[in-house]
Motif scaffolding. Structure first.
Motif, mmCIF file in Angstrom:
data_model
loop_
_atom_site.group_PDB
_atom_site.id
_atom_site.type_symbol
_atom_site.label_atom_id
_atom_site.label_comp_id
_atom_site.label_asym_id
_atom_site.label_seq_id
_atom_site.Cartn_x
_atom_site.Cartn_y
_atom_site.Cartn_z
ATOM 1 N N GLY A 141 0.830 -1.179 0.000
ATOM 2 C CA GLY A 141 0.000 0.000 0.000
ATOM 3 C C GLY A 141 0.871 1.237 0.000
ATOM 4 O O GLY A 141 0.382 2.350 0.098
ATOM 5 N N GLY A 142 2.159 1.013 -0.054
ATOM 6 C CA GLY A 142 3.080 2.123 -0.116
ATOM 7 C C GLY A 142 3.560 2.534 1.251
ATOM 8 O O GLY A 142 4.388 3.410 1.379
ATOM 9 N N ASP B 254 -3.919 6.730 5.597
ATOM 10 C CA ASP B 254 -3.551 6.612 4.185
ATOM 11 C C ASP B 254 -4.527 7.435 3.350
ATOM 12 O O ASP B 254 -5.739 7.259 3.448
ATOM 13 C CB ASP B 254 -3.608 5.143 3.770
ATOM 14 N N ASP C 220 -4.908 7.325 0.152
ATOM 15 C CA ASP C 220 -5.273 6.635 -1.092
ATOM 16 C C ASP C 220 -4.690 7.333 -2.307
ATOM 17 O O ASP C 220 -5.277 7.337 -3.373
ATOM 18 C CB ASP C 220 -6.799 6.512 -1.224
ATOM 19 N N GLY D 38 -2.369 7.452 -5.387
ATOM 20 C CA GLY D 38 -1.821 6.407 -6.228
ATOM 21 C C GLY D 38 -0.343 6.497 -6.506
ATOM 22 O O GLY D 38 0.180 5.684 -7.262
ATOM 23 N N SER D 39 0.353 7.442 -5.910
ATOM 24 C CA SER D 39 1.787 7.579 -6.166
ATOM 25 C C SER D 39 2.628 6.676 -5.268
ATOM 26 O O SER D 39 3.857 6.740 -5.311
ATOM 27 C CB SER D 39 2.221 9.035 -5.957
ATOM 28 N N HIS D 40 1.992 5.821 -4.450
ATOM 29 C CA HIS D 40 2.745 4.891 -3.612
ATOM 30 C C HIS D 40 3.711 4.067 -4.461
ATOM 31 O O HIS D 40 3.406 3.686 -5.596
ATOM 32 C CB HIS D 40 1.798 3.911 -2.912
ATOM 33 N N TYR E 188 1.366 0.112 -4.495
ATOM 34 C CA TYR E 188 0.017 0.607 -4.220
ATOM 35 C C TYR E 188 -1.010 -0.524 -4.196
ATOM 36 O O TYR E 188 -1.036 -1.378 -5.068
ATOM 37 C CB TYR E 188 -0.422 1.617 -5.278
ATOM 38 N N THR E 189 -1.858 -0.500 -3.185
ATOM 39 C CA THR E 189 -3.107 -1.259 -3.144
ATOM 40 C C THR E 189 -4.160 -0.353 -2.504
ATOM 41 O O THR E 189 -3.823 0.501 -1.680
ATOM 42 C CB THR E 189 -3.003 -2.561 -2.340
#
Length: 239
Positions: free
Chosen positions: A4-5, A55, A57, A59-61, A64-65
């Motif tokens: 998830g980063g 988190d 959310d 998307g740059s993790h 990512y999940t």
């Protein structure tokens, strides 16, 4: 890290419930989003210097999940040499997520506090939670014992060794997954990542906790023992 980063199950054996001297739980089944949140790991559980964020959310993790997902095989989506199709996480249908919360130090390093990534999904009935947990277990069983990541950010490139086994704590049942990540010598010869992800189920809820330490090469991997102690405290609060 958990998939998830954020930094994130432990390879210890099956665990017994809490002793009679433990404090009374803060809540009990059937669980709600709020009651589960009341039992999650807090900065106070980790010690001085810990902080907590939710988190966003974004998307740059690096890995990512979605925050409403349950981890099954962290990092595998980055690998180029996995021989079977395996998902890094499962997005459950019909559940209410708590959100994903990250507890750890402001700066991460070999001498810092661990980083804990945690969350849960609460269902309307135990039957729905049972079905989802079966799906999570089936997907996690596909996670290979070893895989590599050849390209991407330097923080994830390298070799991954994975060990998994069933666990039971305070009536919560699931699995623990111990992942050790070593970087190529020309990228980072001095440290390795010692990561444990715990996914457990009880009544109408599924909870996950990821626990990560950066260890100096030569130091013993002890994240399994550390997360065992932390989960004993957390799950006692949840009843």
């Amino acid at each position: 890290m958990v998939a998830g980063g954020a930094f994130v199950l432990f390879a210890g054996g099956a665990l017994s419930g809490c002793s009679s001297g433990d404090p009374q739980p803060l809540t009990k089944p059937p669980y709600t989003v709020q009651s589960i949140r009341s039992g999650l790991v807090t900065p106070g559980d980790l010690g001085k210097g810990a902080t907590e964020v939710e988190d966003s959310d974004h998307g740059s993790h690096v890995i990512y999940t979605p925050p409403n997902s349950i981890p099954t095989c962290p990092y595998v989506q980055r690998s180029e040499d996995v021989q079977v199709v395996v998902q890094p996480a499962i997005e459950p249908v019909g559940g209410n997520p708590t959100g994903r919360f990250i507890v750890g130090p402001q700066r991460v390093g070999p001498t810092s506090l661990p980083v804990v990534t945690q969350g849960a999904v609460v269902f309307q009935s135990p039957a729905l939670a049972d079905d989802t947990m079966n799906t999570v277990l089936a997907e996690s069983a596909k996670c290979p014992e070893a895989f590599g990541i050849l390209g991407g950010p330097p923080s994830v490139v390298g070799d991954y060794k994975v060990g998994s086994q069933p666990i039971e704590m305070n009536g919560w049942k699931g699995f623990s997954q111990h992942l050790v990540h070593t970087s190529p010598p020309d990228v980072n010869p001095d440290t390795y990542d010692d990561l444990v992800t715990v996914v457990v189920h009880k009544a109408n809820a599924i909870l996950y906790v990821g626990y990560t330490q950066i260890k100096t090469v030569g130091q013993r991997a002890d994240t399994d023992k550390k997360v065992e102690a932390l989960m004993t405290k957390t799950l006692a609060r949840l009843g």
